[in-house]
Design a protein around this motif. Structure first.
Motif, mmCIF file in Angstrom:
data_model
loop_
_atom_site.group_PDB
_atom_site.id
_atom_site.type_symbol
_atom_site.label_atom_id
_atom_site.label_comp_id
_atom_site.label_asym_id
_atom_site.label_seq_id
_atom_site.Cartn_x
_atom_site.Cartn_y
_atom_site.Cartn_z
ATOM 1 N N VAL A 151 -22.621 25.574 30.278
ATOM 2 C CA VAL A 151 -22.178 26.004 28.953
ATOM 3 C C VAL A 151 -23.336 25.932 27.969
ATOM 4 N N ILE A 152 -24.091 24.845 28.005
ATOM 5 C CA ILE A 152 -25.195 24.654 27.060
ATOM 6 C C ILE A 152 -26.399 25.515 27.451
ATOM 7 N N LYS A 153 -26.738 25.513 28.714
ATOM 8 C CA LYS A 153 -27.947 26.195 29.185
ATOM 9 C C LYS A 153 -27.857 27.711 29.045
ATOM 10 N N GLU A 154 -26.719 28.288 29.407
ATOM 11 C CA GLU A 154 -26.626 29.741 29.526
ATOM 12 C C GLU A 154 -26.153 30.443 28.272
ATOM 13 N N THR A 155 -25.644 29.696 27.308
ATOM 14 C CA THR A 155 -25.114 30.355 26.122
ATOM 15 C C THR A 155 -26.217 31.021 25.301
ATOM 16 N N SER A 156 -25.895 32.180 24.760
ATOM 17 C CA SER A 156 -26.783 32.819 23.782
ATOM 18 C C SER A 156 -26.207 32.641 22.376
ATOM 19 N N TYR A 157 -24.985 32.156 22.329
ATOM 20 C CA TYR A 157 -24.296 31.884 21.065
ATOM 21 C C TYR A 157 -24.530 30.415 20.746
ATOM 22 N N CYS A 158 -25.728 30.117 20.263
ATOM 23 C CA CYS A 158 -26.147 28.713 20.210
ATOM 24 C C CYS A 158 -26.822 28.359 18.890
ATOM 25 N N GLN A 159 -27.004 27.079 18.703
ATOM 26 C CA GLN A 159 -27.760 26.520 17.592
ATOM 27 C C GLN A 159 -28.467 25.285 18.112
ATOM 28 N N PHE A 160 -29.576 24.923 17.476
ATOM 29 C CA PHE A 160 -30.322 23.747 17.889
ATOM 30 C C PHE A 160 -30.146 22.634 16.866
ATOM 31 N N LEU A 161 -29.891 21.430 17.363
ATOM 32 C CA LEU A 161 -29.758 20.251 16.526
ATOM 33 C C LEU A 161 -30.984 19.363 16.692
ATOM 34 N N ASN A 162 -31.489 18.845 15.590
ATOM 35 C CA ASN A 162 -32.587 17.890 15.646
ATOM 36 C C ASN A 162 -31.996 16.505 15.903
ATOM 37 N N PHE A 163 -32.260 15.959 17.090
ATOM 38 C CA PHE A 163 -31.623 14.700 17.473
ATOM 39 C C PHE A 163 -32.009 13.561 16.541
ATOM 40 N N SER A 164 -33.276 13.471 16.163
ATOM 41 C CA SER A 164 -33.716 12.400 15.259
ATOM 42 C C SER A 164 -32.967 12.452 13.941
ATOM 43 N N GLN A 165 -32.748 13.658 13.449
ATOM 44 C CA GLN A 165 -32.075 13.797 12.164
ATOM 45 C C GLN A 165 -30.583 13.508 12.276
ATOM 46 N N ILE A 166 -29.953 14.004 13.318
ATOM 47 C CA ILE A 166 -28.504 13.817 13.412
ATOM 48 C C ILE A 166 -28.149 12.354 13.657
ATOM 49 N N LYS A 167 -28.986 11.620 14.401
ATOM 50 C CA LYS A 167 -28.664 10.203 14.607
ATOM 51 C C LYS A 167 -28.932 9.380 13.346
ATOM 52 N N SER A 168 -29.817 9.894 12.463
ATOM 53 C CA SER A 168 -30.108 9.166 11.222
ATOM 54 C C SER A 168 -29.013 9.341 10.171
ATOM 55 N N LEU A 169 -28.082 10.275 10.385
ATOM 56 C CA LEU A 169 -27.004 10.484 9.407
ATOM 57 C C LEU A 169 -26.051 9.292 9.352
ATOM 58 N N ARG A 170 -25.784 8.691 10.508
ATOM 59 C CA ARG A 170 -24.962 7.484 10.636
ATOM 60 C C ARG A 170 -23.500 7.696 10.245
ATOM 61 N N SER A 171 -23.225 8.340 9.164
ATOM 62 C CA SER A 171 -21.845 8.563 8.730
ATOM 63 C C SER A 171 -21.145 9.565 9.645
ATOM 64 N N PRO A 172 -19.938 9.236 10.161
ATOM 65 C CA PRO A 172 -19.193 10.206 10.974
ATOM 66 C C PRO A 172 -18.881 11.497 10.229
ATOM 67 N N LEU A 173 -18.464 11.387 8.965
ATOM 68 C CA LEU A 173 -18.137 12.585 8.208
ATOM 69 C C LEU A 173 -19.372 13.456 7.992
ATOM 70 N N ALA A 174 -20.504 12.842 7.618
ATOM 71 C CA ALA A 174 -21.730 13.621 7.408
ATOM 72 C C ALA A 174 -22.184 14.290 8.705
ATOM 73 N N THR A 175 -22.034 13.585 9.820
ATOM 74 C CA THR A 175 -22.415 14.152 11.110
ATOM 75 C C THR A 175 -21.556 15.361 11.451
ATOM 76 N N ARG A 176 -20.254 15.234 11.260
ATOM 77 C CA ARG A 176 -19.357 16.350 11.563
ATOM 78 C C ARG A 176 -19.597 17.518 10.609
ATOM 79 N N LEU A 177 -19.787 17.234 9.314
ATOM 80 C CA LEU A 177 -20.050 18.298 8.348
ATOM 81 C C LEU A 177 -21.371 18.988 8.663
ATOM 82 N N TYR A 178 -22.359 18.233 9.096
ATOM 83 C CA TYR A 178 -23.650 18.812 9.482
ATOM 84 C C TYR A 178 -23.466 19.800 10.637
ATOM 85 N N GLN A 179 -22.664 19.439 11.628
ATOM 86 C CA GLN A 179 -22.393 20.351 12.738
ATOM 87 C C GLN A 179 -21.807 21.661 12.230
ATOM 88 N N ILE A 180 -20.849 21.557 11.326
ATOM 89 C CA ILE A 180 -20.186 22.746 10.803
ATOM 90 C C ILE A 180 -21.147 23.593 9.975
#
Length: 271
Positions: A151-180
């Motif tokens: 699913v992850i490898k073959e999709t062309s309907y994708c976006q890239f997340l910066n792991f360092s940045q997303i783990k630094s958000l810490r807040s569950p709500l901020a993390t979910r809003l960032y995904q959206i």
């Protein structure tokens, strides 16, 4: 540390924000989305801690040319996720692997390879094990589901997340809003949404628009502080009980202006 993600998996979250509710669901949990996405688990549903662990494992798979079987130590995972080395986090990592092992996803409609499925079922982790101490630490073996990797490898309907940045958000709500938001701003620079609809998409339990806005503001600020995604937030009151939130993607130099109240925003938020 850019991790590829299928946009469907950003739209339909594989994890939940409320840790306390997740702890109470140790006998299983089912979540059905109206558009055909179904999440099932026979154990506690994953929360923010678990998605951070999973993203780290996915990053290791990606760096190994999408190998589904990963060998490393618990310490490597704990350190890579920015956590402290202690028995509590070691035990939490093992519980997290069990949570993901129990998760099953059902999706109906078009998915990662462009084909339309009447139904498509897959898991996240097939198996995991901890080998005896070899002198350099206990070896952790994790086998990610081949379907999940595909699913992850073959999709062309994708976006890239910066792991360092997303783990630094810490807040569950901020993390979910960032995904959206990072999914939404893939193809546009502004986005207007009814506050209640946004709450359902996250999801949030807050029912009143003013409460939703009050929760979203600090999450937007946190995203701006800890990630490259600079978003301004404007609130518009259209009628009694109806509030729209307008997000605009800003240039980095404009990132300091995080919040703007529109002229139509005449109500006061609760303290």
């Amino acid at each position: 540390e850019m991790i590829k993600q299928d946009i469907n998996l950003l739209e339909y979250p594989l994890w939940f924000q409320n840790d306390r509710e997740a702890e109470r669901c140790d006998d299983g949990f089912v979540w059905r989305h109206p558009k055909g996405f179904v999440f099932r688990t026979g154990f506690k549903p994953p929360v923010r801690t678990d998605i951070i662990f999973l993203l780290y494992l996915l990053l290791q798979s990606q760096e190994r040319d999408w190998d589904s079987e990963i060998f490393l130590t618990r310490y490597q995972v704990i350190k890579g996720c920015g956590l402290t080395k202690d028995a509590r986090w070691y035990a939490r990592l093992e519980e997290s692997l069990t949570r993901w092992e129990q998760v099953r996803i059902e999706f109906n409609g078009a998915f990662y390879n462009g084909r339309k499925y009447e139904t498509f079922h897959f898991g996240v982790i097939d198996s995991w094990g901890l080998e005896e101490d070899s002198g350099s630490g206990k070896a952790l073996r994790v086998r990610l589901s081949q379907e999940y990797i595909s699913v992850i490898k073959e999709t062309s309907y994708c976006q890239f997340l910066n792991f360092s940045q997303i783990k630094s958000l810490r807040s569950p709500l901020a993390t979910r809003l960032y995904q959206i938001l990072i999914k939404t701003f893939k193809s546009r620079n502004s986005w207007k949404i009814n506050a209640k609809v946004l709450a359902e998409k996250i999801p949030m339990k807050k029912k009143y628009p003013s409460q939703i806005v009050q929760e979203i503001r600090p999450a937007v600020n946190r995203i701006a502080r800890h990630t490259d995604l600079k978003v301004s937030m404007t609130v518009e009151k259209k009628s009694r009980g109806t509030i729209f939130i307008v997000f605009r993607k800003e240039e980095e130099s404009k990132g300091s202006n995080l919040e703007r109240e529109s002229s139509s925003d005449t109500f006061s938020l609760p303290k």
